[in-house]
Write a protein that holds these residues in place. Structure first.
Motif, short mmCIF file in Angstrom:
data_model
loop_
_atom_site.label_atom_id
_atom_site.label_comp_id
_atom_site.label_asym_id
_atom_site.label_seq_id
_atom_site.Cartn_x
_atom_site.Cartn_y
_atom_site.Cartn_z
N ASP A 1 78.66 78.71 31.33
CA ASP A 1 79.13 77.27 30.65
C ASP A 1 79.88 77.61 29.52
O ASP A 1 79.86 76.94 28.54
N GLY A 2 80.66 78.68 29.44
CA GLY A 2 81.43 78.93 28.32
C GLY A 2 82.84 78.16 28.07
O GLY A 2 82.86 77.26 28.63
N LYS A 3 83.60 78.69 27.25
CA LYS A 3 84.92 77.93 26.82
C LYS A 3 85.76 78.01 27.79
O LYS A 3 86.97 77.33 27.81
N GLY A 4 85.79 78.86 28.83
CA GLY A 4 86.47 79.19 29.97
C GLY A 4 87.91 79.91 29.63
O GLY A 4 88.19 80.33 28.24
N ILE A 5 88.82 79.62 30.54
CA ILE A 5 90.00 80.62 30.41
C ILE A 5 91.26 79.67 31.00
O ILE A 5 91.12 78.90 31.83
N SER A 6 92.15 79.29 29.92
CA SER A 6 93.19 78.28 30.39
C SER A 6 94.48 78.84 30.68
O SER A 6 95.11 78.30 31.53
N LYS A 7 94.86 79.89 30.37
CA LYS A 7 96.09 80.63 30.50
C LYS A 7 96.13 81.44 31.86
O LYS A 7 94.93 82.01 32.01
N LYS A 8 97.07 81.33 32.84
CA LYS A 8 97.12 81.98 34.02
C LYS A 8 97.23 83.62 33.99
O LYS A 8 96.39 84.54 34.54
N THR A 9 97.99 83.90 32.59
CA THR A 9 98.07 85.38 32.57
C THR A 9 96.68 85.99 31.94
O THR A 9 96.43 87.13 32.34
N GLU A 10 95.99 85.20 31.43
CA GLU A 10 94.63 85.63 31.11
C GLU A 10 93.88 85.77 32.17
O GLU A 10 92.73 86.67 32.39
N LEU A 11 93.92 85.01 33.27
CA LEU A 11 93.17 85.11 34.66
C LEU A 11 93.48 86.42 35.11
O LEU A 11 92.91 86.83 36.08
N SER A 12 94.56 87.05 35.00
CA SER A 12 94.85 88.25 36.00
C SER A 12 95.43 89.36 35.24
O SER A 12 95.72 90.56 35.74
N SER A 13 95.57 89.52 33.74
CA SER A 13 96.03 90.52 33.11
C SER A 13 95.10 91.24 32.32
O SER A 13 95.22 92.52 31.75
N GLY A 14 93.50 90.97 32.37
CA GLY A 14 92.59 91.54 31.48
C GLY A 14 92.11 92.77 32.34
O GLY A 14 92.10 92.88 33.44
N ILE A 15 91.91 93.83 31.61
CA ILE A 15 91.62 95.20 32.08
C ILE A 15 90.49 95.07 32.89
O ILE A 15 90.33 95.64 34.04
#
Length: 451
Positions: free
Chosen positions: A399-413
């Motif tokens: 139930d955290g703050k979530g991710i809004s940017k699509k780049t963050e959804l796919s670019s994290g190591i």
């Protein structure tokens, strides 16, 4: 039969079956329609013949009417004149007129004069039809048609003929003419042949279109299959390269930990032991030598701890000793103790899982908890591992703050590592997140239970 052939057959077979059914139905429909059109055409031709016969008889009546209406002529003279007029009348190539008494005696017959004077009441054609009787009945009924078989000049070949007769009331005669129907049959046969040729031409054209379509479908299927095969090969190569990079990265980290950690500790321990040995040789006090040996023991303990940590990073010993459920529970307990974030954990797996799935689920849990700890600012987590007949399902919700940017959804190591680990064993990875609504990490790992 290979998978490619089965796929192509699956695509082409329904097309061929449907085409065959449509072709058969279309062919039958075309034949039925042609038969109906031929029937209508025959009906129109026969009606045209009937109207022509009626017109010819009306013309003949117009020619003999002045004689019939002349009261100054006696019957014998008037009859002779009428016979001569009828004998001289003709139309087209084989059209003539005949006359009979109502008793069946022939009075006029230009093509067969030997019939004149003979009673043909019982005369039959080859089909058994009493044709003279039929003509007389039609005349007595006020005029009408009768169909029979008669010899057609000049070859005197028997052909179907349609006659039209009327009654000459003054003398009780029957007069009429007939038209042969062989022309109609020839015209119908020609029309039918033309229709059959058109149907066959349409049929073969349709078959050609179908064959071309099937060939195009097969070629398109092969092209798509080849393209997908190339994509699959490219994807497999990419996964293999990623896997190799992952192995190289892990080995590099393992090498760095051995060199910078364990190696340095072992060197320091060696120096402490050598220092204690030198002091012992120089007869130093035992307390000083004991301190050096204690420091060497501490270094050995640190080395043991480092080795355990490296071993845990490679594969947690809890997985082998106590199983996946206990290893995950220990991981979650450490996480809650460290972060004070509440985790609701459920483990619904009853079968022994393959090693690659166990380590993947463990690392997936480890990476998910690490990401939540670092970025999510969550207060509650739901972690569920379940098993079906064919899959192992992983789900981690926060139930955290979530991710809004699509780049963050796919670019994290960390996310890339999770995705690649799952893809390497043929699984599916799903990441869903919205700003302020938390994050959901789901994975579907292939597993077929053998009973």
């Amino acid at each position: 039969m290979g998978l490619k052939s089965k796929i192509i057959l699956l695509a082409v077979a329904p097309l061929i079956v449907a085409t065959a059914i449509i072709t058969y139905l279309g062919f039958q429909s075309a034949r039925d329609l042609a038969s109906q059109e031929l029937s209508i055409y025959e009906f129109n031709l026969v009606n045209a013949k009937k109207q022509a016969l009626k017109n010819h008889v009306n013309i003949a009546m117009s020619a003999i009417r002045p004689i019939l209406e002349n009261d100054e002529l006696d019957d014998a003279e008037a009859q002779d004149r009428v016979k001569k007029i009828l004998e001289g009348l003709s139309y087209e190539d084989d059209g003539y007129f005949f006359a009979y008494e109502m008793s069946g005696v022939n009075l006029v017959h230009p093509t067969q004069p030997d019939f004149v004077g003979k009673n043909l009441w019982d005369f039959q054609d080859r089909s058994g039809n009493f044709l003279i009787q039929g003509l007389i009945r039609a005349a007595q009924a006020g005029g009408g048609y009768h169909r029979y078989i008669w010899e057609k000049p000049p070859l005197m070949k028997q052909e179907d003929k349609l006659g039209y007769v009327v009654a000459i009331e003054r003398w009780g005669w029957m007069m009429g003419t007939g038209l042969y129907l062989d022309d109609i049959y020839a015209e119908l046969a020609k029309t039918q042949a033309t229709m059959n040729e058109n149907i066959q031409h349409s049929f073969f054209t349709f078959i050609e279109v179908v064959v071309v379509t099937v060939v195009l479908v097969i070629l398109l299927g092969l092209a798509i299959n080849l393209h997908e095969h190339k994509l699959a090969d490219s994807r497999l190569k990419e996964l293999a390269q990623r896997f190799m990079r992952l192995q190289v990265s892990e080995r590099r980290g393992f090498s760095r930990e051995l060199h910078d950690g364990i190696n340095q500790l072992l060197v320091s321990c060696k120096f402490r032991i050598e220092l204690a040995e030198n002091k012992l040789n120089r007869s130093h006090e035992k307390e000083v030598i004991h301190q050096e040996l204690e420091k060497a023991g501490d270094l050995i303990n640190q080395t043991i701890s480092e080795v355990r940590q490296i071993s845990h990073n490679l594969r947690p010993t809890l997985l082998d000793d106590l199983g996946l459920d206990t290893a995950l529970q220990a991981l979650i307990d450490q996480f809650m103790e460290r972060t004070e974030i509440q985790v609701v954990y459920r483990f619904d797996v009853v079968s022994k899982l393959p090693d690659e799935i166990e380590i993947t689920v463990y690392r997936l849990t480890q990476e998910s908890l690490t990401n939540i700890e670092k970025h999510a600012q969550a207060k509650n987590i739901s972690l569920h591992v379940s098993q079906s007949h064919r899959h192992v399902e992983f789900e981690c919700l926060d139930d955290g703050k979530g991710i809004s940017k699509k780049t963050e959804l796919s670019s994290g190591i960390g996310l890339i590592n999770m995705r690649e680990r799952i893809e390497l064993i043929g699984g599916d990875f799903i990441l869903e997140s919205q700003r302020g609504k938390g994050t959901a990490v789901r994975a579907l790992l292939p597993f077929e239970q053998h009973i």
